[in-house]
Design a protein around this motif. Structure first.
Motif, PDB file in Angstrom:
ATOM      1  N   ARG A 247       0.811  -1.170  -0.190  1.00  0.00           N
ATOM      2  CA  ARG A 247      -0.044  -0.076   0.010  1.00  0.00           C
ATOM      3  C   ARG A 247       0.818   1.111   0.055  1.00  0.00           C
ATOM      4  O   ARG A 247       0.234   2.481  -0.322  1.00  0.00           O
ATOM      5  N   TYR A 248       1.944   1.307   0.078  1.00  0.00           N
ATOM      6  CA  TYR A 248       3.059   2.359   0.188  1.00  0.00           C
ATOM      7  C   TYR A 248       3.473   2.493  -1.038  1.00  0.00           C
ATOM      8  O   TYR A 248       4.605   3.437  -1.299  1.00  0.00           O
ATOM      9  N   PHE A 249       3.409   1.802  -2.349  1.00  0.00           N
ATOM     10  CA  PHE A 249       3.905   2.042  -3.299  1.00  0.00           C
ATOM     11  C   PHE A 249       2.929   2.088  -4.547  1.00  0.00           C
ATOM     12  O   PHE A 249       1.664   2.078  -4.415  1.00  0.00           O
ATOM     13  N   ASP A 250       3.442   2.698  -5.570  1.00  0.00           N
ATOM     14  CA  ASP A 250       2.447   2.894  -6.794  1.00  0.00           C
ATOM     15  C   ASP A 250       2.375   1.740  -7.391  1.00  0.00           C
ATOM     16  O   ASP A 250       1.208   1.495  -8.233  1.00  0.00           O
ATOM     17  N   LEU A 251       3.181   0.546  -7.725  1.00  0.00           N
ATOM     18  CA  LEU A 251       2.941  -0.734  -8.493  1.00  0.00           C
ATOM     19  C   LEU A 251       3.681  -1.597  -7.600  1.00  0.00           C
ATOM     20  O   LEU A 251       4.595  -1.727  -6.984  1.00  0.00           O
ATOM     21  N   CYS A 252       2.977  -2.600  -7.496  1.00  0.00           N
ATOM     22  CA  CYS A 252       3.418  -4.045  -6.789  1.00  0.00           C
ATOM     23  C   CYS A 252       3.616  -5.016  -7.943  1.00  0.00           C
ATOM     24  O   CYS A 252       2.867  -5.382  -8.704  1.00  0.00           O
ATOM     25  N   MET A 253       4.630  -5.675  -7.839  1.00  0.00           N
ATOM     26  CA  MET A 253       5.190  -6.689  -8.652  1.00  0.00           C
ATOM     27  C   MET A 253       5.399  -8.076  -7.850  1.00  0.00           C
ATOM     28  O   MET A 253       5.973  -7.911  -6.639  1.00  0.00           O
ATOM     29  N   VAL A 254       4.822  -9.199  -8.187  1.00  0.00           N
ATOM     30  CA  VAL A 254       4.940 -10.452  -7.799  1.00  0.00           C
ATOM     31  C   VAL A 254       5.627 -11.738  -8.831  1.00  0.00           C
ATOM     32  O   VAL A 254       5.034 -11.285 -10.124  1.00  0.00           O
ATOM     33  N   GLY A 255       6.501 -12.296  -8.486  1.00  0.00           N
ATOM     34  CA  GLY A 255       6.896 -12.990  -9.381  1.00  0.00           C
ATOM     35  C   GLY A 255       6.038 -14.573  -9.405  1.00  0.00           C
ATOM     36  O   GLY A 255       4.983 -14.441  -8.711  1.00  0.00           O
ATOM     37  N   TRP A 256       6.164 -15.464 -10.423  1.00  0.00           N
ATOM     38  CA  TRP A 256       5.189 -16.494 -10.679  1.00  0.00           C
ATOM     39  C   TRP A 256       5.827 -17.730 -10.978  1.00  0.00           C
ATOM     40  O   TRP A 256       6.914 -17.725 -11.593  1.00  0.00           O
ATOM     41  N   ALA A 257       5.515 -18.639 -10.284  1.00  0.00           N
ATOM     42  CA  ALA A 257       5.956 -20.208 -10.451  1.00  0.00           C
ATOM     43  C   ALA A 257       4.835 -21.044 -10.569  1.00  0.00           C
ATOM     44  O   ALA A 257       3.883 -21.081  -9.839  1.00  0.00           O
ATOM     45  N   ARG A 258       4.865 -22.015 -11.643  1.00  0.00           N
ATOM     46  CA  ARG A 258       3.628 -22.895 -11.844  1.00  0.00           C
ATOM     47  C   ARG A 258       3.483 -23.778 -10.640  1.00  0.00           C
ATOM     48  O   ARG A 258       4.388 -24.351 -10.275  1.00  0.00           O
ATOM     49  N   ASP A 259       2.238 -24.072  -9.869  1.00  0.00           N
ATOM     50  CA  ASP A 259       1.960 -24.990  -9.144  1.00  0.00           C
ATOM     51  C   ASP A 259       2.764 -24.828  -7.898  1.00  0.00           C
ATOM     52  O   ASP A 259       2.904 -25.803  -7.009  1.00  0.00           O
ATOM     53  N   THR A 260       3.016 -23.321  -7.414  1.00  0.00           N
ATOM     54  CA  THR A 260       3.520 -23.069  -6.357  1.00  0.00           C
ATOM     55  C   THR A 260       2.410 -22.310  -5.449  1.00  0.00           C
ATOM     56  O   THR A 260       2.262 -21.149  -5.699  1.00  0.00           O
ATOM     57  N   GLU A 261       1.639 -23.133  -4.429  1.00  0.00           N
ATOM     58  CA  GLU A 261       0.666 -22.348  -3.818  1.00  0.00           C
ATOM     59  C   GLU A 261       0.940 -21.208  -3.055  1.00  0.00           C
ATOM     60  O   GLU A 261       0.106 -20.338  -2.976  1.00  0.00           O
ATOM     61  N   SER A 262       2.057 -21.230  -2.384  1.00  0.00           N
ATOM     62  CA  SER A 262       2.210 -19.847  -1.759  1.00  0.00           C
ATOM     63  C   SER A 262       2.421 -18.629  -2.692  1.00  0.00           C
ATOM     64  O   SER A 262       2.157 -17.485  -2.231  1.00  0.00           O
ATOM     65  N   ILE A 263       3.130 -18.858  -3.683  1.00  0.00           N
ATOM     66  CA  ILE A 263       3.218 -17.734  -4.649  1.00  0.00           C
ATOM     67  C   ILE A 263       1.954 -17.323  -5.084  1.00  0.00           C
ATOM     68  O   ILE A 263       1.769 -16.075  -5.223  1.00  0.00           O
ATOM     69  N   ARG A 264       0.969 -18.260  -5.467  1.00  0.00           N
ATOM     70  CA  ARG A 264      -0.264 -17.827  -6.011  1.00  0.00           C
ATOM     71  C   ARG A 264      -1.085 -17.165  -4.826  1.00  0.00           C
ATOM     72  O   ARG A 264      -1.416 -16.202  -5.076  1.00  0.00           O
ATOM     73  N   MET A 265      -0.973 -17.757  -3.612  1.00  0.00           N
ATOM     74  CA  MET A 265      -1.458 -16.882  -2.650  1.00  0.00           C
ATOM     75  C   MET A 265      -1.152 -15.476  -2.261  1.00  0.00           C
ATOM     76  O   MET A 265      -1.900 -14.341  -2.161  1.00  0.00           O
ATOM     77  N   THR A 266       0.231 -15.246  -2.546  1.00  0.00           N
ATOM     78  CA  THR A 266       0.916 -13.965  -2.524  1.00  0.00           C
ATOM     79  C   THR A 266       0.347 -13.075  -3.705  1.00  0.00           C
ATOM     80  O   THR A 266      -0.207 -11.965  -3.028  1.00  0.00           O
ATOM     81  N   ALA A 267       0.044 -13.571  -4.641  1.00  0.00           N
ATOM     82  CA  ALA A 267      -0.412 -12.760  -5.713  1.00  0.00           C
ATOM     83  C   ALA A 267      -1.732 -12.395  -5.735  1.00  0.00           C
ATOM     84  O   ALA A 267      -2.166 -11.255  -5.953  1.00  0.00           O
ATOM     85  N   GLU A 268      -2.683 -13.268  -4.956  1.00  0.00           N
ATOM     86  CA  GLU A 268      -4.202 -13.039  -4.871  1.00  0.00           C
ATOM     87  C   GLU A 268      -4.246 -11.861  -3.889  1.00  0.00           C
ATOM     88  O   GLU A 268      -5.157 -11.106  -3.964  1.00  0.00           O
ATOM     89  N   GLU A 269      -3.305 -12.128  -2.744  1.00  0.00           N
ATOM     90  CA  GLU A 269      -3.596 -11.004  -1.776  1.00  0.00           C
ATOM     91  C   GLU A 269      -3.164  -9.737  -2.011  1.00  0.00           C
ATOM     92  O   GLU A 269      -3.840  -8.791  -1.744  1.00  0.00           O
ATOM     93  N   VAL A 270      -2.192  -9.751  -3.029  1.00  0.00           N
ATOM     94  CA  VAL A 270      -1.701  -8.330  -3.534  1.00  0.00           C
ATOM     95  C   VAL A 270      -2.762  -7.840  -4.226  1.00  0.00           C
ATOM     96  O   VAL A 270      -3.041  -6.499  -4.296  1.00  0.00           O
ATOM     97  N   VAL A 271      -3.291  -8.598  -5.148  1.00  0.00           N
ATOM     98  CA  VAL A 271      -4.457  -8.065  -6.153  1.00  0.00           C
ATOM     99  C   VAL A 271      -5.553  -7.596  -5.271  1.00  0.00           C
ATOM    100  O   VAL A 271      -6.157  -6.245  -5.653  1.00  0.00           O
ATOM    101  N   PHE A 272      -5.990  -8.345  -4.446  1.00  0.00           N
ATOM    102  CA  PHE A 272      -7.258  -7.806  -3.860  1.00  0.00           C
ATOM    103  C   PHE A 272      -7.196  -7.250  -2.497  1.00  0.00           C
ATOM    104  O   PHE A 272      -8.426  -6.810  -2.117  1.00  0.00           O
ATOM    105  N   SER A 273      -5.787  -7.176  -2.052  1.00  0.00           N
ATOM    106  CA  SER A 273      -6.043  -6.606  -0.742  1.00  0.00           C
ATOM    107  C   SER A 273      -5.094  -5.335  -0.457  1.00  0.00           C
ATOM    108  O   SER A 273      -5.227  -4.657   0.444  1.00  0.00           O
ATOM    109  N   SER A 274      -4.213  -5.067  -1.438  1.00  0.00           N
ATOM    110  CA  SER A 274      -3.293  -4.220  -1.468  1.00  0.00           C
ATOM    111  C   SER A 274      -3.890  -2.626  -1.688  1.00  0.00           C
ATOM    112  O   SER A 274      -3.267  -1.635  -1.256  1.00  0.00           O
ATOM    113  N   GLY A 275      -4.813  -2.697  -2.696  1.00  0.00           N
ATOM    114  CA  GLY A 275      -5.294  -1.321  -3.080  1.00  0.00           C
ATOM    115  C   GLY A 275      -4.525  -0.635  -4.142  1.00  0.00           C
ATOM    116  O   GLY A 275      -4.538   0.330  -4.292  1.00  0.00           O
ATOM    117  N   ARG A 276      -3.431  -1.444  -4.637  1.00  0.00           N
ATOM    118  CA  ARG A 276      -2.511  -1.038  -5.518  1.00  0.00           C
ATOM    119  C   ARG A 276      -2.475  -2.039  -6.821  1.00  0.00           C
ATOM    120  O   ARG A 276      -2.961  -3.181  -6.833  1.00  0.00           O
TER     121      ARG A 276
END
Length: 278
Positions: free
Chosen positions: A112-141
């Motif tokens: 929330r303190y930045f203009d753009l959030c970037m997350v990496g991706w790795a196929r079939d890695t649940e923790s990385i998908r969860m991080t991406a989902e949280e950033v998309v839906f909860s960061s407001g960025r």
């Protein structure tokens, strides 16, 4: 005003792919942004009792896992620092920690303190998908999801997935830094997936962008037998797109995400960089 971009790197149980450092730095350089790289190491609470300590040596196993997480984080930050120095991108770094179930939440809160959030991706890695989902839906960025296993290069051929919705409009606004630097912009509406607010909505958005000095082509497609997330990515790749811009549909109840069809399709099988806003 200086643009601030963040890169979130969860280190437990597995880190994102090996190309995330070069890809994130390349994006920051393209946007003229300062980059903040944050590793999120695991913090496992000690819930052992005398019996579990005797039988499993649980405290020692926790220390081993946490040490491995920190070591992965250190290596990730070293890679990002080397790439940033090579590309002359201003870099700051930080180390966060969170319990396994709250790694994504820690990223979203910091984002929330930045203009753009970037997350990496790795196929079939649940923790990385969860991080991406949280950033998309909860960061407001806006969240830029980057493939972790291949170089993405300049994100200058932008494809906008447009359905006339609030989240799609938010995504277009958030994509402004990319649109202003794009060599090509195309707008695509999917006509057989749901009822759209009009037949010419892609053309109308193209006219709006033209009034702002941005030339864009409008096109309609149908999914046919494909899921919408697949159809959008296939179309983007077919027209030479290297960045897909779209709104993220979904909500969370008790941390279980309920995602829209396009969002689910993208997050299940990412094939190109996607800028997603909610």
């Amino acid at each position: 005003m200086q643009m601030l971009a963040s890169l979130f790197l969860p280190t437990y149980p597995d880190p994102p792919g090996p190309k995330i450092a070069s890809n994130a730095v390349a994006v920051a350089k393209q946007l003229g942004a300062t980059l903040d790289a944050a590793v999120i190491n695991v913090d496992i609470p000690d819930v052992s009792n005398a019996l579990s300590s005797f039988l499993l040596d649980l405290p020692a196993k926790i220390r081993e896992v946490e040490t491995a997480s920190r070591n992965r984080g250190k290596a990730l930050l070293e890679n990002v620092a080397a790439e940033a120095a090579r590309c002359k991108v201003t870099l700051t770094t930080q180390e966060l920690k969170a319990q396994p179930a709250f790694i994504g939440e820690a990223a979203a809160r910091e984002g929330r303190y930045f203009d753009l959030c970037m997350v990496g991706w790795a196929r079939d890695t649940e923790s990385i998908r969860m991080t991406a989902e949280e950033v998309v839906f909860s960061s407001g960025r806006p969240a830029l999801i980057l493939p972790g296993d291949e170089d993405v290069g300049a994100l200058d051929n932008v494809v906008i997935a447009w359905d006339g919705s609030r989240v799609a409009a938010r995504a277009v606004a958030d994509a402004k830094p990319f649109l202003e630097r794009a060599s090509a912009i195309s707008i695509v509406s999917v006509t057989d997936e749901k009822v759209l607010p009009g037949k010419d909505i892609a053309e109308r958005l193209a006219h709006g962008l033209a009034a702002r000095g941005l030339r864009a082509k409008a096109q309609s497609i149908q999914t046919g037998d494909s899921e919408i997330g697949v159809a959008l990515q296939e179309h983007a790749l077919k027209v030479g797109g290297n960045l897909l811009v779209m709104g993220g549909w979904g909500h969370s109840r008790l941390r279980d995400f309920v995602l829209g069809g396009a969002t689910e399709g993208i997050l299940s099988n990412l094939r190109l960089p996607v800028l997603m806003s909610h």
